[in-house]
Enzyme design. Structure first.
Site, short mmCIF file in Angstrom:
data_model
loop_
_atom_site.label_atom_id
_atom_site.label_comp_id
_atom_site.label_asym_id
_atom_site.label_seq_id
_atom_site.Cartn_x
_atom_site.Cartn_y
_atom_site.Cartn_z
N LEU A 76 -6.83 1.02 -7.76
CA LEU A 76 -7.48 -0.54 -7.36
C LEU A 76 -7.70 -0.30 -6.22
CD1 LEU A 76 -4.77 -3.05 -8.73
CD2 LEU A 76 -7.17 -2.42 -9.73
N ASP A 77 -9.02 -0.38 -5.86
CA ASP A 77 -9.32 -1.00 -4.35
C ASP A 77 -8.18 -1.22 -3.21
OD1 ASP A 77 -12.32 -0.06 -5.39
OD2 ASP A 77 -12.62 -2.01 -4.67
N LYS A 78 -8.58 -1.10 -2.57
CA LYS A 78 -7.15 -1.25 -1.02
C LYS A 78 -7.07 -3.42 -1.01
CE LYS A 78 -6.20 -1.26 3.63
NZ LYS A 78 -6.15 -0.48 4.83
#
Length: 348
Positions: free
Chosen positions: A143-145
């Protein structure tokens, strides 16, 4: 030195890189030694030459050249995790059994290390998620940050391979929730713009951004990849902001963020794809709503459904919204209990 060996890949050893398989079998080998064996043609699979990253399949035969009889390298000490970080990541566990761990990843915590990410990320905290196992669990997707929500980890190599295959062949179902500027029209549809990576300005490529490419230009745009997102509007506040569910049919970098911005409805709080300078093509007001609405990214991996690799039973895991999205939902009068788990299934 040992003699030449021919080894058949076991049923539970397929779908992994040959360099990793070989180093598990022969811990004295270095990565450089494996790559040299590949380069010189000494290491072969079913009689053919291979590269270090070639994936092997169950039943194949591997020719292993004579190897030095060295002792395996000393085990690397496990990195310690601060008590506060250990407690934090353990509190994120939504569900676990002896094979899989599901986390509700908090926003702001990277899945892995990388340019400018430092050493505090999910992959670096997995020592706190061993729960009696000898090996750390392994990430099987990302998942993106700044995206929160369901993140799966495999507790063994076998399960990691099985889950990775399920993701690769799109046998899992993921539903994301977002607050977006404006109200997409139609209220349910698909976005099929391709995506191509534009490098960032940083020395290590930091700040890279995905650029949308019209489907008709995919074949003539170097580096562009096909991308497909299904979306459904679940609720809206006038024409200013809406609650959208999204299914990433493909899994490209920043896909949901780039796709929603491209149709003129950037995700609230998305400074990269919907900042104040964004010219929205629809009726959006930009990615910042102001007032009591948080400036953080409003994108959440709400639900994941998959077949358990061992029990073969369906598993469905739902992640509660992070605090900043909970406050936004309350401000806008939206309730998690008022919408179906899978609005796309409801419509057939």
């Amino acid at each position: 030195m040992s003699g030449v060996q021919t080894i058949r890949i076991g049923a539970d050893e397929g779908e992994q890189r040959i360099d990793r398989w070989l180093k598990k079998r022969f811990p004295q080998l270095t990565q450089g030694a494996v790559e040299k064996m590949c380069r010189t043609g000494q290491l072969r699979v079913d009689g053919g030459r291979v590269k270090a990253n070639t994936r092997i399949e169950a039943g194949q035969e591997v020719r292993v050249p004579p190897l030095p009889q060295g002792a395996p390298p000393p085990a690397q000490p496990k990195a310690s995790v601060k008590q506060s970080d250990a407690e934090m990541i353990q509190s994120c566990v939504l569900w676990r059994d002896e094979h899989i761990i599901a986390l509700n990843k908090p926003p702001g915590l990277p899945s892995q290390g990388g340019s400018g990410q430092g050493d505090r990320h999910v992959d670096g905290l997995t020592a706190a998620l061993m729960f009696g196992y000898k090996d750390r669990p392994k990430l099987v997707h990302r998942l993106d940050k700044d995206t929160s929500g369901v993140l799966l980890l495999a507790r063994t190599d076998r399960i990691a391979r099985a889950l990775s295959e399920a993701f690769r062949h799109r046998l899992t179902r993921k539903i994301y929730w977002a607050a977006v500027a404006g109200v997409p029209h139609p209220r349910m549809g698909s976005i099929k713009y391709g995506l191509v990576k534009a490098p960032g300005r940083g020395r290590g490529g930091e700040g890279e951004k995905m650029i949308a490419v019209h489907p008709s230009a995919l074949a003539t745009t170097e580096g562009a990849k096909r991308a497909h997102t299904d979306y459904a509007v679940l609720d809206a506040l006038g024409g200013r902001v809406s609650w959208v569910a999204m299914v990433p049919v493909t899994g490209r970098t920043h896909q949901l963020r780039a796709h929603m911005a491209e149709i003129g409805h950037p995700i609230v709080g998305d400074g990269k794809y919907g900042g104040s300078g964004q010219e929205n093509l629809g009726d959006g007001w930009g990615a910042q709503l102001g007032g009591e609405i948080s400036r953080k990214l409003h994108l959440h991996a709400r639900m994941i459904r998959f077949e358990h690799p061992i029990t073969k039973k369906p598993v469905s895991i739902t992640a509660p919204l992070p605090d900043h999205m909970t406050r936004t939902w309350k401000t806008l009068g939206w309730s998690e209990n008022d919408v179906p788990e899978d609005p796309f299934a409801e419509t057939g």
